[in-house]
Design a protein around this motif. Sequence first.
Motif, PDB file in Angstrom:
ATOM      1  N   ASN A   1       0.439   8.968  -2.202  1.00 28.88           N
ATOM      2  CA  ASN A   1       0.594  10.223  -2.909  1.00 28.88           C
ATOM      3  C   ASN A   1       0.644  10.074  -4.443  1.00 28.88           C
ATOM      4  N   ARG A   2       0.482   8.775  -4.886  1.00 25.22           N
ATOM      5  CA  ARG A   2       0.486   8.845  -6.470  1.00 25.22           C
ATOM      6  C   ARG A   2      -0.884   9.508  -7.078  1.00 25.22           C
ATOM      7  N   TYR A   3      -1.843   9.634  -6.554  1.00 22.24           N
ATOM      8  CA  TYR A   3      -3.075  10.110  -7.431  1.00 22.24           C
ATOM      9  C   TYR A   3      -3.603  11.567  -7.007  1.00 22.24           C
TER      10      TYR A   3
ATOM     11  N   ILE B   1       0.834  -1.326   0.061  1.00 23.25           N
ATOM     12  CA  ILE B   1      -0.008  -0.091   0.009  1.00 23.25           C
ATOM     13  C   ILE B   1       0.998   1.161  -0.152  1.00 23.25           C
ATOM     14  N   TRP B   2       1.781   1.295   0.984  1.00 21.64           N
ATOM     15  CA  TRP B   2       2.403   2.642   0.941  1.00 21.64           C
ATOM     16  C   TRP B   2       3.333   2.913  -0.267  1.00 21.64           C
TER      17      TRP B   2
ATOM     18  N   ALA C   1      -9.445   7.007  -8.702  1.00 19.66           N
ATOM     19  CA  ALA C   1      -8.137   6.541  -9.437  1.00 19.66           C
ATOM     20  C   ALA C   1      -7.448   5.722  -8.686  1.00 19.66           C
ATOM     21  N   ALA C   2      -7.382   6.145  -7.170  1.00 19.36           N
ATOM     22  CA  ALA C   2      -6.719   5.440  -6.224  1.00 19.36           C
ATOM     23  C   ALA C   2      -7.370   4.293  -5.635  1.00 19.36           C
ATOM     24  N   LEU C   3      -8.807   4.141  -5.728  1.00 22.02           N
ATOM     25  CA  LEU C   3      -9.447   3.075  -5.513  1.00 22.02           C
ATOM     26  C   LEU C   3      -9.221   2.029  -6.550  1.00 22.02           C
ATOM     27  N   ASP C   4      -9.562   2.164  -7.809  1.00 21.70           N
ATOM     28  CA  ASP C   4      -9.256   1.498  -8.999  1.00 21.70           C
ATOM     29  C   ASP C   4      -7.984   0.553  -8.954  1.00 21.70           C
TER      30      ASP C   4
ATOM     31  N   TYR D   1      -4.410  10.010   2.684  1.00 13.62           N
ATOM     32  CA  TYR D   1      -3.962   8.504   2.097  1.00 13.62           C
ATOM     33  C   TYR D   1      -3.750   7.627   3.447  1.00 13.62           C
ATOM     34  N   ALA D   2      -3.378   8.140   4.598  1.00 12.87           N
ATOM     35  CA  ALA D   2      -3.169   7.151   5.668  1.00 12.87           C
ATOM     36  C   ALA D   2      -4.625   6.835   6.162  1.00 12.87           C
TER      37      ALA D   2
END
Length: 157
Positions: free
Chosen positions: A43-45, A37-38, A56-59, A88-89
Motif C-alpha cells: 500500500n505504499r504507491y 515485501i510487505w 513506482a512500485a516496481l522501481d 499488492y498481494a
Amino acid sequence: MGDGPIFIGGLSYSGKTQLRLMLNAHPNIVITRRTYIWPRHYNRYGPLDRDENLAAALDAMLANPNIRALMSNRQRIETEFRAGPRTYARLFDIFHTNHLQAVGKRRWGDQLGRAERFAQPIFTGFPNARFIHMVRNPRDRFSVTRAMSRGRRGKLG
C-alpha cells in the motif's frame, strides 16, 4: 500453485530461521527471507490499477537485490500483473511464483519478522495461506538477546 503460501513470523531469536531452513529442505517448498515485501511495499504507491503507481512500485521493489533475485524480468512481471486483478498481494505473488518455478518447486513462502501486522491483508489476498507465528519462552529469548546485545545500551528493550 500448491496449497497457498506459508508465512513465518515472530520476534527475533524465536526460531524462524531454523523453521525456514527445515521447510526449504522439502522438495516442493521454497521460503524466502529478507525481501521485506510487505512492510516496505504494501500500500505504499497507491492503487496499482494506475500505470504510474505500478511503475513506482516496481522501481522500488526491483531496487532491492533480495526481491530482484526472485525474478528480474520486469516486462514479464508487468505482463502477468496486467492480466488479472491489480492488487499488492497479487503483485507479490507474481514475484514469488516466478521464483518457485525457477527453482522447480510448487509452494512458496516468506519469513517475515513482525508478519502479524500484515495478517489481515495476507489472508485477504491469500485465503488459503498458512501463517506460522513462532513463539519462544521469554526467558530463553531474554538470555540470547542479552548475550547478543552486550555493550549496546537499550538494545534489549
